[in-house]
Write an enzyme that holds these catalytic residues in place. Structure first.
Site, PDB file in Angstrom:
ATOM      1  N   ARG A  86       0.929  -0.990  -0.073  1.00 20.33           N
ATOM      2  CA  ARG A  86       0.052   0.086   0.056  1.00 20.33           C
ATOM      3  C   ARG A  86       0.834   1.084   0.113  1.00 20.33           C
ATOM      4  O   ARG A  86       1.632   1.472   0.973  1.00 20.33           O
ATOM      5  CB  ARG A  86      -0.939   0.069   1.284  1.00 20.33           C
ATOM      6  N   HIS A 130      -3.056  10.934   1.274  1.00 25.92           N
ATOM      7  CA  HIS A 130      -2.495  10.428   2.430  1.00 25.92           C
ATOM      8  C   HIS A 130      -1.566  11.974   2.915  1.00 25.92           C
ATOM      9  O   HIS A 130      -0.529  12.052   3.082  1.00 25.92           O
ATOM     10  CB  HIS A 130      -1.517   9.334   2.530  1.00 25.92           C
ATOM     11  N   GLU A 175      -7.400   8.318   6.815  1.00 26.04           N
ATOM     12  CA  GLU A 175      -7.613   8.887   8.015  1.00 26.04           C
ATOM     13  C   GLU A 175      -8.244  10.241   7.955  1.00 26.04           C
ATOM     14  O   GLU A 175      -7.649  11.290   8.400  1.00 26.04           O
ATOM     15  CB  GLU A 175      -6.537   8.896   9.038  1.00 26.04           C
ATOM     16  N   ASN A 310      -7.214   1.256  10.503  1.00 29.69           N
ATOM     17  CA  ASN A 310      -5.725   1.613  10.898  1.00 29.69           C
ATOM     18  C   ASN A 310      -6.039   1.347  12.368  1.00 29.69           C
ATOM     19  O   ASN A 310      -6.634   1.992  13.037  1.00 29.69           O
ATOM     20  CB  ASN A 310      -5.308   3.195  10.557  1.00 29.69           C
ATOM     21  N   TYR A 312      -4.048   1.509  16.227  1.00 29.64           N
ATOM     22  CA  TYR A 312      -2.794   1.526  16.975  1.00 29.64           C
ATOM     23  C   TYR A 312      -3.111   1.304  18.492  1.00 29.64           C
ATOM     24  O   TYR A 312      -2.349   0.716  19.283  1.00 29.64           O
ATOM     25  CB  TYR A 312      -2.202   2.876  16.696  1.00 29.64           C
ATOM     26  N   GLU A 376      -3.392  -0.743   8.302  1.00 28.67           N
ATOM     27  CA  GLU A 376      -1.989  -0.009   9.113  1.00 28.67           C
ATOM     28  C   GLU A 376      -2.174  -0.687  10.565  1.00 28.67           C
ATOM     29  O   GLU A 376      -3.366  -0.590  11.081  1.00 28.67           O
ATOM     30  CB  GLU A 376      -1.956   1.611   9.584  1.00 28.67           C
TER      31      GLU A 376
HETATM   32  C1  FCB Z   1      -1.030   7.017  10.970  1.00 30.23           C
HETATM   33  C2  FCB Z   1      -0.860   7.439   9.831  1.00 30.23           C
HETATM   34  C3  FCB Z   1       0.519   6.880   9.069  1.00 30.23           C
HETATM   35  C4  FCB Z   1       1.795   6.622  10.246  1.00 30.23           C
HETATM   36  C5  FCB Z   1       1.038   5.987  11.471  1.00 30.23           C
HETATM   37  C6  FCB Z   1       1.757   5.774  12.592  1.00 30.23           C
HETATM   38  O1  FCB Z   1      -1.931   7.585  11.650  1.00 30.23           O
HETATM   39  O2  FCB Z   1      -1.644   7.328   8.620  1.00 30.23           O
HETATM   40  O3  FCB Z   1       1.086   7.766   7.890  1.00 30.23           O
HETATM   41  O4  FCB Z   1       2.099   8.020  10.381  1.00 30.23           O
HETATM   42  O5  FCB Z   1       0.037   6.639  11.835  1.00 30.23           O
END
Ligand code: FCB
Length: 800
Positions: A86, A130, A175, A310, A312, A376
């Site tokens: 990607r 992006h 995002e 995405n 985290y 992500e």
């Molecule tokens: C996300 C972004 C990506 C990267 C990660 C750590 O929010 O999409 O570009 O910076 O965080």
């Protein structure tokens, strides 16, 4: 939805057939070549060049130089066996002014990249936006302008015209929450604006851009269309551990509102064609609704093949009256954003793999029509290059944990089609510059040399096996280091603990083995040594004031007592995230035998982090809920109740209170004690909040007098604030205690000398500190780690 999970023979966890394995990057983060081949300026070029915006003044001018090295990078992808890559297309390379003329050289680059990928058997997954908006569009209003959405659709069409014959999967936007909130709401990201009106306009226009872009792509024959959202399961501290834990109505409302803001503000328009009323409510208050036009939601609600997720970390919230709104979440007054009390990445993000399971299962349950792709997931850690290796055991553990979590979600019915790790390469991490490394491949930014980390090699195996081997990724043990170095375990342990007695030769041999194996010392290694560091850390968290009696007493009494026990005391300040990290590492590396922690605020991740270091830590005062640290505390609630009983006994009926900071456990206990005692007496109450300092006490007193001029007593949760309150009462022409009686808390030095002398609740500061020291020494000696609570006592003087 189909449950396709199989536990294959041999104990491996297999993912469904056809599961997509890949990695992700973004143009501005890796390409460099910022001024080449006709590329125009983007908002990130401008933002990064603005002093103070990006750590170290870094920019994406060179980044990973991928623009010139893409062939090598694709070769790497092939070696790792990636099925998908990607990447994002830089809009300013395609249309340098954001609209109109097309720059052929820009399209050529992606054309070459796509061919290279296909030749290497890697499927290109294209993200169109992006974050690198052409600056000329920003100059015309950027995402606050509706026209930008139409320009995006044109751009999508242009890119598809050139690559659509070879690219199957198209992600419109990455995002939108981050773009609008960080870029327009709080100004932390480009373009650096700070206006909620503009932020909500931007979110809507980003959604509109997605809809218009998706429609254009569909009309042009695109095979698979997606949108990528940063999504976070929203939960409470209690539910983090136990998803079934009971939820109060207030906490449920807090969870709901925050979920609306991060997740449903985007999910519902895109997948259901609607904005929830709760979302519109917040939007209307901040921005009005004039920017949302009839028919927009139908445009936004295009059929979608994939939802890019995405993930985290989760978002942990709870209801907390009096809490100000989180700056990134308008409308969240009365909601506390807490910590997950989990180990953290180098970004300070808590590592909570179960959050991914919850998220994926929920998405497939609530939006069953769309397939899911993790676009992500990954982590920054402080990597060290040792020779030809980067032993990033933490990253492997992170990825493995999240893949297991994803697998559990598939097992529970989530329609997950693939997983793309963030990121292929260490790169320009936005405001963090090059300081935070997310890559599975290390990049030396001085030489541009690529070095696959252990995690990349591990990921290659995952891809080959279409899954994981049973059992967690194992860290090398002390025994293995000893065997490799040809020394005893205790020698290894002595070296790791920095003991001087080991000869330089042995030290070198051991350290070699440590780096070769990627060994990370743990408490087992520390406990092996008989001689200790004889050092104790006294840790001062964020928000502790120099005038805090516990601070002064701790330095004094703990210092003496520990010295008597043959220990040195190191004072460590942990106010900023960087300092917290340093303190945490100091402990985890075994530089101290134990630590005393001054009272931390409820939102402070420090206590949780210290609890995870394996080093004995005792808290002075009750630690925030959800952190299991032994502590020496005082009976604050009982003291407050005694103060109120005393005032009632003196015939006072309108007893107000000045509370301390709402996220300080002792202050909350004092407030609870006050409130319960008043409730039992069926009296009215009023409260104001102070920060424990004199000025805040005076301000709070003025506030209370305005709200209720007839109040006849005030219980103040700290003596310094009480001194301030006396001042404000005097100023208002009121007599103490005739008109208003005052009781403080703490029996600090000022109390007896105040005019009139202050009635207060005595806290046995020195005893508390000594109790904490004894607890700590007992724990270091291997004894049990129970907590103690010492009594408080009312001291009556003339202010009541
Ligand atoms: C996300 C972004 C990506 C990267 C990660 C750590 O929010 O999409 O570009 O910076 O965080």
């Amino acid at each position: 939805m189909t449950a396709m999970f199989t536990a294959a023979a041999g104990g491996t966890l297999s993912f469904p057939g056809g599961f997509v394995w890949g990695a992700a990057t973004a143009a501005y983060q890796i390409e460099g070549a910022a001024g080449e081949d006709g590329r125009g300026m983007s908002i990130w070029d401008v933002f990064a060049r603005t002093p103070g915006r990006v750590a170290g003044g870094h920019t994406g001018d060179v980044a990973c130089d991928h623009y010139h090295r893409y062939r090598d990078d694709v070769r790497l992808m092939r070696e790792l066996g990636l099925g998908a890559y990607r990447f994002s297309v830089a809009w300013p390379r395609i249309q340098p002014t954001g609209s109109g003329p097309v720059n052929a050289a820009g399209l050529d680059f992606y054309d070459r990249l796509v061919d290279e990928l296909l030749a290497a058997d890697v499927s290109p997954y294209v993200t169109l936006y992006h974050w690198d908006l052409p600056q000329p569009l920003e100059d015309r209003g950027g995402w606050t302008e509706r026209d930008t959405a139409h320009r995006f659709a044109d751009y999508a069409r242009i890119v598809h015209d050139r690559l659509g014959d070879r690219v199957g999967t198209w992600i419109t936007i990455n995002e939108p929450w981050v773009v609008s909130v960080l870029g327009y709401g709080i100004g932390a990201h480009a373009p650096g604006r700070a206006s909620w009106r503009e932020a909500f306009q931007a979110s809507h226009h980003l959604l509109l851009a997605h809809g218009l872009g998706a429609r254009a792509l569909r009309d042009a024959g695109a095979r698979e269309i997606a949108l990528t959202l940063n999504l976070a399961p929203v939960t409470t501290p209690g539910r983090l551990d136990d998803p079934e834990a009971a939820l109060s109505a207030e906490d449920a409302a807090a969870v709901d509102l925050v979920d609306c803001l991060i997740n449903r503000q985007f999910l519902d328009p895109v997948l259901r064609g609607e904005y929830l009323a709760a979302v519109l409510d917040v939007v209307e208050r901040a921005a009005g609704l004039g920017h949302i036009r009839d028919g927009d939601l139908e445009t936004v609600n295009q059929p979608l093949d994939l939802l890019g997720v995405n993930y985290y970390n989760p978002c942990v919230v709870s209801a907390e009256p009096g809490e100000p709104a989180n700056p990134a979440y308008p409308g969240t007054e009365g909601i506390r954003f807490g910590d997950a009390y989990a180990p953290k990445t180098a970004m300070g993000w808590p590592i909570v793999p179960t959050g991914l399971t919850r998220l994926l299962v929920r998405l497939s349950r609530d939006y069953p029509q769309v397939g899911l792709l993790v676009t992500e997931n990954g982590a920054a850690f402080e990597d060290t290059v040792s020779g030809e290796h980067v032993h990033d055991a933490d990253r492997i553990a992170f990825l493995e944990g999240h893949l297991r979590a994803a697998h559990t979600a598939v097992d529970a019915g989530a329609d997950l089609r693939g997983y793309l790790v963030w990121s292929l390469l260490d790169n320009f991490e936005w405001t963090e510059g090059y300081g935070k490394r997310f890559g599975i491949v290390h990049v030396d930014f001085a030489t541009q040399r690529r070095l696959p980390k252990d995690s990349a090699l591990w990921y290659r195996d995952v891809i080959r096996n279409n899954g994981l081997r049973a059992g967690r990724a194992r860290r090398p043990t002390l025994e293995e280091v000893a065997a490799r170095a040809g020394v005893s375990r205790s020698t290894v342990s002595r070296v790791i603990n920095g003991e001087a007695a080991v000869s330089p030769e042995f030290r070198a041999v051991v350290m070699n083995a440590v780096t070769e194996l990627g060994y990370v010392p743990n408490s087992a290694a520390r406990s092996l040594v008989t001689r200790r560091t004889e050092s104790i850390a006294l840790i001062v968290p964020d928000g502790v004031r120099a005038g805090d009696p516990l601070f002064a007493t701790a330095v004094d009494a703990a210092g003496r007592e520990l010295e008597r026990a043959g220990k040195r005391v190191t004072l460590m300040f942990a106010g900023s995230p960087a300092d917290r990290n340093r303190v945490e590492r100091h402990l985890a590396a075994g530089h101290v035998d134990g630590a005393l922690l001054l009272p931390a605020r409820g939102s402070d991740p420090l206590p949780g982090a210290l609890a995870g270091t394996g080093v004995p830590v005792v808290s002075l005062g009750r630690p925030p809920a959800a952190v299991a640290l032994p502590y020496a505390g005082t009976d604050d609630a009982g003291g407050a109740a005694a103060a109120v009983a005393h005032l009632l006994g003196r015939g006072r009926r309108r007893i107000a209170t000045i509370r301390g900071p709402v996220d300080l456990a002792a202050a909350r206990d004092r407030f609870d004690g006050y409130r319960n005692a008043l409730r039992d007496a069926a009296c009215r109450s009023a409260d104001a909040v102070g920060d424990l300092g004199r000025a805040s006490g005076a301000a709070a007193m003025r506030e209370l007098l305005t709200a209720d001029p007839s109040l006849d007593a005030v219980f103040v949760a700290g003596d310094l604030m009480a001194v301030g309150a006396l001042h404000a009462l005097r100023e208002a022409g009121l007599r103490v205690p005739e008109d208003v009686a005052v009781v403080g808390f703490g029996d600090e030095e000022d109390a007896a000398y105040a005019v009139p002398a202050l009635t207060t609740v005595r806290v046995p500061w020195a005893d508390q500190v000594l109790a904490a020291v004894r607890l700590l020494l007992r724990q270091i000696g291997g004894g049990p780690s129970s907590s103690v609570i010492l009594p408080t006592e009312l001291v009556v003087r003339s202010s009541s």
